[in-house]
Design an enzyme around this catalytic site. Structure first.
Site, PDB file in Angstrom:
ATOM      1  N   HIS A 194       0.877  -1.174   0.000  1.00 37.85           N
ATOM      2  CA  HIS A 194       0.000   0.000   0.000  1.00 37.85           C
ATOM      3  C   HIS A 194       0.912   1.222   0.000  1.00 37.85           C
ATOM      4  O   HIS A 194       1.389   1.633   1.050  1.00 37.85           O
ATOM      5  CB  HIS A 194      -0.869   0.029   1.263  1.00 37.85           C
ATOM      6  CG  HIS A 194      -1.762  -1.163   1.430  1.00 37.85           C
ATOM      7  ND1 HIS A 194      -3.097  -1.153   1.097  1.00 37.85           N
ATOM      8  CD2 HIS A 194      -1.525  -2.412   1.905  1.00 37.85           C
ATOM      9  CE1 HIS A 194      -3.642  -2.340   1.369  1.00 37.85           C
ATOM     10  NE2 HIS A 194      -2.701  -3.125   1.856  1.00 37.85           N
ATOM     11  N   PHE A 195       1.167   1.756  -1.191  1.00 35.95           N
ATOM     12  CA  PHE A 195       2.047   2.925  -1.272  1.00 35.95           C
ATOM     13  C   PHE A 195       1.273   4.240  -1.113  1.00 35.95           C
ATOM     14  O   PHE A 195       1.844   5.324  -1.214  1.00 35.95           O
ATOM     15  CB  PHE A 195       2.885   2.898  -2.553  1.00 35.95           C
ATOM     16  CG  PHE A 195       4.105   2.000  -2.465  1.00 35.95           C
ATOM     17  CD1 PHE A 195       4.420   1.325  -1.285  1.00 35.95           C
ATOM     18  CD2 PHE A 195       4.959   1.836  -3.544  1.00 35.95           C
ATOM     19  CE1 PHE A 195       5.552   0.509  -1.194  1.00 35.95           C
ATOM     20  CE2 PHE A 195       6.097   1.031  -3.468  1.00 35.95           C
ATOM     21  CZ  PHE A 195       6.395   0.365  -2.290  1.00 35.95           C
ATOM     22  N   ARG A 196      -0.042   4.126  -0.888  1.00 29.82           N
ATOM     23  CA  ARG A 196      -0.861   5.220  -0.340  1.00 29.82           C
ATOM     24  C   ARG A 196      -1.195   6.384  -1.253  1.00 29.82           C
ATOM     25  O   ARG A 196      -2.015   7.206  -0.872  1.00 29.82           O
ATOM     26  CB  ARG A 196      -0.217   5.791   0.940  1.00 29.82           C
ATOM     27  CG  ARG A 196      -0.019   4.788   2.070  1.00 29.82           C
ATOM     28  CD  ARG A 196      -1.310   4.154   2.483  1.00 29.82           C
ATOM     29  NE  ARG A 196      -1.208   3.437   3.751  1.00 29.82           N
ATOM     30  CZ  ARG A 196      -2.029   2.451   4.087  1.00 29.82           C
ATOM     31  NH1 ARG A 196      -2.997   2.061   3.263  1.00 29.82           N
ATOM     32  NH2 ARG A 196      -1.915   1.863   5.254  1.00 29.82           N
ATOM     33  N   ASN A 204      -6.860   0.748  -2.043  1.00 34.11           N
ATOM     34  CA  ASN A 204      -7.594   1.492  -0.997  1.00 34.11           C
ATOM     35  C   ASN A 204      -6.958   2.844  -0.672  1.00 34.11           C
ATOM     36  O   ASN A 204      -6.600   3.133   0.458  1.00 34.11           O
ATOM     37  CB  ASN A 204      -7.743   0.631   0.273  1.00 34.11           C
ATOM     38  CG  ASN A 204      -6.425   0.144   0.824  1.00 34.11           C
ATOM     39  OD1 ASN A 204      -5.435   0.045   0.099  1.00 34.11           O
ATOM     40  ND2 ASN A 204      -6.393  -0.145   2.110  1.00 34.11           N
ATOM     41  N   HIS A 209      -2.860 -12.643   2.926  1.00 35.12           N
ATOM     42  CA  HIS A 209      -2.497 -12.792   4.343  1.00 35.12           C
ATOM     43  C   HIS A 209      -3.251 -13.881   5.141  1.00 35.12           C
ATOM     44  O   HIS A 209      -4.005 -13.581   6.058  1.00 35.12           O
ATOM     45  CB  HIS A 209      -2.557 -11.464   5.090  1.00 35.12           C
ATOM     46  CG  HIS A 209      -3.705 -10.535   4.724  1.00 35.12           C
ATOM     47  ND1 HIS A 209      -4.999 -10.947   4.670  1.00 35.12           N
ATOM     48  CD2 HIS A 209      -3.704  -9.221   4.422  1.00 35.12           C
ATOM     49  CE1 HIS A 209      -5.755  -9.903   4.336  1.00 35.12           C
ATOM     50  NE2 HIS A 209      -4.993  -8.855   4.184  1.00 35.12           N
ATOM     51  N   ASP A 214       2.294  -6.919   2.642  1.00 36.21           N
ATOM     52  CA  ASP A 214       1.176  -6.084   3.109  1.00 36.21           C
ATOM     53  C   ASP A 214       1.725  -4.818   3.776  1.00 36.21           C
ATOM     54  O   ASP A 214       1.297  -4.435   4.866  1.00 36.21           O
ATOM     55  CB  ASP A 214       0.258  -6.854   4.067  1.00 36.21           C
ATOM     56  CG  ASP A 214      -1.086  -6.135   4.259  1.00 36.21           C
ATOM     57  OD1 ASP A 214      -1.283  -5.072   3.636  1.00 36.21           O
ATOM     58  OD2 ASP A 214      -1.919  -6.620   5.039  1.00 36.21           O
TER      59      ASP A 214
HETATM   60  O1  DOR Z   1      -3.930  -3.925   8.502  1.00 41.35           O
HETATM   61  C1  DOR Z   1      -4.280  -3.645   7.380  1.00 41.35           C
HETATM   62  N1  DOR Z   1      -3.957  -2.465   6.839  1.00 41.35           N
HETATM   63  N2  DOR Z   1      -5.000  -4.515   6.707  1.00 41.35           N
HETATM   64  C2  DOR Z   1      -5.580  -4.176   5.538  1.00 41.35           C
HETATM   65  O2  DOR Z   1      -6.282  -4.973   4.980  1.00 41.35           O
HETATM   66  C3  DOR Z   1      -5.408  -2.832   4.953  1.00 41.35           C
HETATM   67  C4  DOR Z   1      -4.177  -2.225   5.467  1.00 41.35           C
HETATM   68  C5  DOR Z   1      -4.099  -0.752   5.188  1.00 41.35           C
HETATM   69  O3  DOR Z   1      -4.289  -0.377   4.020  1.00 41.35           O
HETATM   70  O4  DOR Z   1      -3.830   0.022   6.094  1.00 41.35           O
HETATM   71 ZN    ZN Z   2      -3.148  -5.089   2.449  1.00 43.07          ZN
END
Ligand code: DOR
Ligand code: ZN
Length: 425
Positions: free
Chosen positions: A59-61, A90, A227, A293
């Site tokens: 997740h590079f945000r 996301n 995961h 993750d």
């Molecule tokens: O702990 C988590 N953080 N699980 C996820 O499924 C999403 C991730 C996040 O994007 O922060």
């Molecule tokens: Zn994830």
């Protein structure tokens, strides 16, 4: 441009051998005992030479979340021996339309002054209302894949990409070439919402229940279960591809006592017995891939009472596995299988994850004698912390090569940039 890596020990998913490797024009050109002429020579005596890691779950945000960006995230990846990442949808806004997908690709290609430091692909987010766009991105009829997979959150997590409707899930799995699933059942999570701590609010039964639901609708499709946290889940999910994260392999729920909400993650860290069982699954071929993750959150947010879930991990994922291997827990070939070869195979990424002639010259060189304490000060995350602070690890990447060029060497970065991967479906 040619580059010779001499005297290294080459690790593939099938075995290891000593050879010199000539990289030419971005590809692996020759394995030889001779010393062909090259523009540049790297002496890898005493080092391990393996394919660059493909991390299928980061997740590079960007866009919209300040705890990481492609400049910092790709830097961390490269320093951790990772040469390709697949990024999750996301973000803010989420990657759930073709327009957002294209905007994100444009944003990535101009990140880090000249583009990202590693190769990349993007997952496409599923909502209950965007199936047409999902199928245009990753459907069987789309002539070229625009994304790595359709991502479904069956349990709520960071962002609001929750899909509860099983019929939608069935249709997405039937119509997409690959679906990645966050398998925690929201209904079970809701039933436990009055529990006192994060771990018991998202029990293992939520994961088991989600996998059962997937089994009821998805066995004809191609599903990648993200995961997995225990042997029980891995066994149940046997018709699917299964991923384990380093944090579920190296940390257990007791980390919550030490790290508080910094150790809060979805799915949660489990009991020591589950952690051990996850290793058992991994060593018995019931886990196909490792994904970090990498889910960074800012310290100030993690310190809040209702802290978000997630922890950074893209830079420590390979060092943790190499250290485990050097301690006799797992073979180096198996590490390459889980972190390079299988991610490339499962996501059908062209040319990557293999030490073989003609493959892309994305290569990681590891010094098995380099021992260092993990410290956030030396990692490259924007969030500035790591759950492994103070852990002593042996076997760190010292050189990372991208497309035949040295991109990272002993702490220094060179102006080499990654590209979007293509898929061989
Ligand atoms: O702990 C988590 N953080 N699980 C996820 O499924 C999403 C991730 C996040 O994007 O922060
Ligand atoms: Zn994830």
């Amino acid at each position: 441009m040619s580059l010779l890596i001499r005297n290294g020990k080459i690790i593939t998913h099938r075995g290891h051998f000593e050879a010199n490797v000539l990289l030419w024009n971005g590809k692996i050109a020759v394995f030889t005992k001779n010393e062909p002429k090259a523009d540049e020579v790297i002496d890898a005596n005493g080092k391990l030479v393996m394919p660059g890691v493909i991390d299928p779950h980061v997740h590079f945000r960007q866009p919209g979340i300040p705890s990481e960006d492609w400049a910092s995230g790709s830097k961390a990846a490269l320093a951790g021996g990772v040469t390709t990442v697949l990024d999750m949808p996301n973000t803010k806004p989420p990657t759930t339309t073709l327009l957002e997908l294209e905007k994100k690709k444009a944003l990535i290609s101009t990140s880090a002054a000249g583009g990202p430091l590693v190769n990349y692909g993007l997952h496409f987010g599923v909502t209950t209302g965007n199936l047409e766009e999902v199928f245009r991105a990753v459907g069987w009829d789309s002539p070229t894949l625009l994304a790595a997979s359709a991502k479904i959150f069956m349990g709520s997590s960071t962002g609001d990409l929750l899909v509860r409707d099983l019929e939608t899930i069935r249709q997405v799995i039937r119509g997409s070439r690959l679906v990645s699933v966050h398998a925690e059942d929201e209904a079970i999570i809701m039933m436990h919402s009055d529990k006192p701590d994060h771990t018991s609010r998202r029990p293992k039964s939520a994961a088991i229940s989600a996998i059962r639901k997937l089994l009821s609708v998805g066995q004809q499709g191609r599903v990648y279960v993200l995961h997995v946290t225990s042997l029980e889940e891995a066994e149940l999910a046997s018709p699917f591809y299964r991923e384990a994260t380093p944090h579920h392999l190296f940390l257990n729920s007791s980390a919550l006592k030490e790290l508080g909400s910094y150790a809060k993650v979805n799915p949660p860290l489990r009991e020591e017995s589950d952690r051990r069982s996850l290793w058992q699954a991994l060593l018995n071929n019931m886990i196909e891939a490792i994904g970090s993750d990498h889910a960074p959150h800012l310290k100030e947010d993690k310190a809040k009472e209702n802290a978000p879930s997630g922890m950074p991990g893209v830079e420590t994922s390979l060092p943790l596995m190499i250290n485990a291997s050097l301690n006799g827990l797992i073979g180096l070939e198996k590490v390459v299988e889980l972190m390079c070869y299988n991610p490339s195979r499962i996501f059908s990424i062209k040319g990557k994850g293999k030490m073989e002639l003609g493959a892309d010259a994305d290569i990681t060189i590891i010094d098995p004698n380099l021992e260092k304490k993990v410290t956030a000060d030396e990692l490259h995350y924007k969030c500035g912390w790591t759950p492994y602070e103070g852990m002593r690890l042996k076997g760190w990447p010292v050189i990372t090569i991208l497309g035949g060029k040295v991109a990272f060497r002993e702490g220094e970065f060179y102006p080499v940039h990654g590209k979007e991967v293509s898929y061989a479906f």
